[in-house]
Motif scaffolding. Sequence first.
Motif, PDB file in Angstrom:
ATOM      1  N   SER A 169     -15.040  -1.571  -4.962  1.00  6.48           N
ATOM      2  CA  SER A 169     -14.564  -2.118  -3.693  1.00  6.48           C
ATOM      3  C   SER A 169     -13.196  -1.551  -3.342  1.00  6.48           C
ATOM      4  O   SER A 169     -12.523  -0.962  -4.172  1.00  6.48           O
ATOM      5  CB  SER A 169     -14.488  -3.644  -3.771  1.00  6.48           C
ATOM      6  N   GLY A 170     -12.809  -1.739  -2.106  1.00  4.60           N
ATOM      7  CA  GLY A 170     -11.479  -1.302  -1.676  1.00  4.60           C
ATOM      8  C   GLY A 170     -10.453  -2.310  -2.160  1.00  4.60           C
ATOM      9  O   GLY A 170     -10.459  -3.449  -1.727  1.00  4.60           O
ATOM     10  N   PHE A 171      -9.602  -1.902  -3.061  1.00  5.29           N
ATOM     11  CA  PHE A 171      -8.638  -2.838  -3.626  1.00  5.29           C
ATOM     12  C   PHE A 171      -7.265  -2.197  -3.676  1.00  5.29           C
ATOM     13  O   PHE A 171      -7.111  -0.996  -3.580  1.00  5.29           O
ATOM     14  CB  PHE A 171      -9.056  -3.290  -5.025  1.00  5.29           C
ATOM     15  N   ARG A 172      -6.265  -3.050  -3.841  1.00  7.80           N
ATOM     16  CA  ARG A 172      -4.905  -2.593  -4.072  1.00  7.80           C
ATOM     17  C   ARG A 172      -4.449  -3.216  -5.376  1.00  7.80           C
ATOM     18  O   ARG A 172      -4.599  -4.416  -5.583  1.00  7.80           O
ATOM     19  CB  ARG A 172      -4.002  -3.012  -2.922  1.00  7.80           C
ATOM     20  N   GLY A 178       9.537  -6.858  -5.884  1.00  3.58           N
ATOM     21  CA  GLY A 178       9.520  -5.603  -6.640  1.00  3.58           C
ATOM     22  C   GLY A 178       8.148  -4.989  -6.843  1.00  3.58           C
ATOM     23  O   GLY A 178       7.944  -3.822  -6.500  1.00  3.58           O
ATOM     24  N   PRO A 179       7.180  -5.729  -7.383  1.00  2.00           N
ATOM     25  CA  PRO A 179       5.860  -5.121  -7.590  1.00  2.00           C
ATOM     26  C   PRO A 179       5.159  -4.762  -6.286  1.00  2.00           C
ATOM     27  O   PRO A 179       4.408  -3.801  -6.226  1.00  2.00           O
ATOM     28  CB  PRO A 179       5.069  -6.195  -8.333  1.00  2.00           C
ATOM     29  N   LEU A 180       5.411  -5.523  -5.233  1.00  4.68           N
ATOM     30  CA  LEU A 180       4.760  -5.260  -3.948  1.00  4.68           C
ATOM     31  C   LEU A 180       5.341  -4.032  -3.270  1.00  4.68           C
ATOM     32  O   LEU A 180       4.628  -3.288  -2.598  1.00  4.68           O
ATOM     33  CB  LEU A 180       4.892  -6.476  -3.032  1.00  4.68           C
ATOM     34  N   ILE A 181       6.640  -3.808  -3.465  1.00  7.40           N
ATOM     35  CA  ILE A 181       7.288  -2.633  -2.880  1.00  7.40           C
ATOM     36  C   ILE A 181       6.619  -1.362  -3.392  1.00  7.40           C
ATOM     37  O   ILE A 181       6.352  -0.434  -2.630  1.00  7.40           O
ATOM     38  CB  ILE A 181       8.792  -2.620  -3.198  1.00  7.40           C
ATOM     39  N   ALA A 182       6.318  -1.336  -4.674  1.00  6.09           N
ATOM     40  CA  ALA A 182       5.701  -0.153  -5.273  1.00  6.09           C
ATOM     41  C   ALA A 182       4.251   0.026  -4.833  1.00  6.09           C
ATOM     42  O   ALA A 182       3.762   1.150  -4.754  1.00  6.09           O
ATOM     43  CB  ALA A 182       5.769  -0.253  -6.792  1.00  6.09           C
ATOM     44  N   ALA A 183       3.556  -1.070  -4.541  1.00  7.94           N
ATOM     45  CA  ALA A 183       2.120  -0.997  -4.282  1.00  7.94           C
ATOM     46  C   ALA A 183       1.731  -1.003  -2.810  1.00  7.94           C
ATOM     47  O   ALA A 183       0.640  -0.553  -2.465  1.00  7.94           O
ATOM     48  CB  ALA A 183       1.413  -2.159  -4.983  1.00  7.94           C
ATOM     49  N   LEU A 184       2.582  -1.542  -1.955  1.00  6.75           N
ATOM     50  CA  LEU A 184       2.202  -1.723  -0.561  1.00  6.75           C
ATOM     51  C   LEU A 184       3.172  -1.007   0.381  1.00  6.75           C
ATOM     52  O   LEU A 184       4.363  -1.307   0.393  1.00  6.75           O
ATOM     53  CB  LEU A 184       2.160  -3.217  -0.211  1.00  6.75           C
ATOM     54  N   PRO A 185       2.666  -0.097   1.198  1.00  9.91           N
ATOM     55  CA  PRO A 185       3.536   0.600   2.143  1.00  9.91           C
ATOM     56  C   PRO A 185       4.108  -0.377   3.165  1.00  9.91           C
ATOM     57  O   PRO A 185       3.438  -1.302   3.602  1.00  9.91           O
ATOM     58  CB  PRO A 185       2.601   1.615   2.807  1.00  9.91           C
ATOM     59  N   GLY A 186       5.357  -0.184   3.516  1.00 16.88           N
ATOM     60  CA  GLY A 186       5.985  -1.010   4.534  1.00 16.88           C
ATOM     61  C   GLY A 186       6.671  -2.256   4.016  1.00 16.88           C
ATOM     62  O   GLY A 186       7.363  -2.942   4.753  1.00 16.88           O
ATOM     63  N   VAL A 187       6.507  -2.573   2.728  1.00 17.41           N
ATOM     64  CA  VAL A 187       7.151  -3.749   2.153  1.00 17.41           C
ATOM     65  C   VAL A 187       8.492  -3.307   1.585  1.00 17.41           C
ATOM     66  O   VAL A 187       8.571  -2.334   0.860  1.00 17.41           O
ATOM     67  CB  VAL A 187       6.274  -4.400   1.059  1.00 17.41           C
ATOM     68  N   SER A 188       9.542  -4.037   1.934  1.00 17.33           N
ATOM     69  CA  SER A 188      10.890  -3.662   1.531  1.00 17.33           C
ATOM     70  C   SER A 188      11.708  -4.907   1.232  1.00 17.33           C
ATOM     71  O   SER A 188      11.545  -5.926   1.904  1.00 17.33           O
ATOM     72  CB  SER A 188      11.546  -2.870   2.665  1.00 17.33           C
ATOM     73  N   ARG A 237       0.742  -8.483   4.979  1.00 14.23           N
ATOM     74  CA  ARG A 237      -0.526  -8.629   5.724  1.00 14.23           C
ATOM     75  C   ARG A 237      -0.955  -7.298   6.337  1.00 14.23           C
ATOM     76  O   ARG A 237      -2.118  -6.922   6.261  1.00 14.23           O
ATOM     77  CB  ARG A 237      -0.396  -9.675   6.816  1.00 14.23           C
ATOM     78  N   ALA A 238      -0.030  -6.601   6.966  1.00 15.63           N
ATOM     79  CA  ALA A 238      -0.352  -5.314   7.581  1.00 15.63           C
ATOM     80  C   ALA A 238      -0.819  -4.315   6.531  1.00 15.63           C
ATOM     81  O   ALA A 238      -1.781  -3.578   6.744  1.00 15.63           O
ATOM     82  CB  ALA A 238       0.860  -4.772   8.337  1.00 15.63           C
ATOM     83  N   ALA A 239      -0.154  -4.301   5.383  1.00 14.26           N
ATOM     84  CA  ALA A 239      -0.526  -3.366   4.311  1.00 14.26           C
ATOM     85  C   ALA A 239      -1.885  -3.708   3.714  1.00 14.26           C
ATOM     86  O   ALA A 239      -2.563  -2.836   3.173  1.00 14.26           O
ATOM     87  CB  ALA A 239       0.537  -3.377   3.219  1.00 14.26           C
ATOM     88  N   LEU A 240      -2.294  -4.979   3.830  1.00  6.10           N
ATOM     89  CA  LEU A 240      -3.552  -5.410   3.218  1.00  6.10           C
ATOM     90  C   LEU A 240      -4.736  -5.447   4.190  1.00  6.10           C
ATOM     91  O   LEU A 240      -5.830  -5.827   3.812  1.00  6.10           O
ATOM     92  CB  LEU A 240      -3.376  -6.807   2.598  1.00  6.10           C
ATOM     93  N   GLU A 241      -4.522  -5.015   5.429  1.00  5.59           N
ATOM     94  CA  GLU A 241      -5.586  -5.082   6.425  1.00  5.59           C
ATOM     95  C   GLU A 241      -6.865  -4.384   5.986  1.00  5.59           C
ATOM     96  O   GLU A 241      -7.952  -4.867   6.256  1.00  5.59           O
ATOM     97  CB  GLU A 241      -5.106  -4.509   7.758  1.00  5.59           C
ATOM     98  N   GLU A 242      -6.752  -3.260   5.331  1.00 13.04           N
ATOM     99  CA  GLU A 242      -7.921  -2.496   4.906  1.00 13.04           C
ATOM    100  C   GLU A 242      -8.311  -2.759   3.458  1.00 13.04           C
ATOM    101  O   GLU A 242      -9.232  -2.146   2.940  1.00 13.04           O
ATOM    102  CB  GLU A 242      -7.661  -1.000   5.094  1.00 13.04           C
ATOM    103  N   VAL A 243      -7.601  -3.660   2.794  1.00 10.27           N
ATOM    104  CA  VAL A 243      -7.834  -3.932   1.384  1.00 10.27           C
ATOM    105  C   VAL A 243      -8.847  -5.064   1.231  1.00 10.27           C
ATOM    106  O   VAL A 243      -8.726  -6.098   1.870  1.00 10.27           O
ATOM    107  CB  VAL A 243      -6.500  -4.308   0.683  1.00 10.27           C
TER     108      VAL A 243
END
Length: 129
Positions: free
Chosen positions: A46-49, A63-73, A86-92
């Motif tokens: 499946s499509g996962f992150r 910290g962990p989300l910054i490395a895994a999800l684009p746009g999180v800062s 939410r935006a980074a997870l739209e396709e996940v």
Amino acid sequence: MSPELVGRKSELISLRRAITKEGGAVLVGSAGVGKTRLAREAVKSSGFRWVAATADAATIPYGPLIAALPGVSPELAPGAQVEAVRAALEEVETLVVDDAHLLDAASATLIHHLAVERAVPVLATIRAG
């Protein structure tokens, strides 16, 4: 390529069902019992992150989300963090959080919020104890 998962077929079926029907699951067990491996197998097709929590990353809010999800800062305001995730997870299809017991408070709160809202199915691994 990893070897075939042996002897855990019923666990794998239950785990996949929980992810798709219940909105997620938490795998709890001692170190070395195969939580991470089972999680990888559960989301293999499946499509996962994948978010890997670490003690070092826990010193940085999100910290962990910054490395895994684009746009999180870490500079974003808390409300903006939720929207960025939410935006980074739209396709996940599934958010996998390995070693969730090591998450910083901000990441844990945000992931809990997303799971409760069923914004994205969450599969987490946690070390017992």
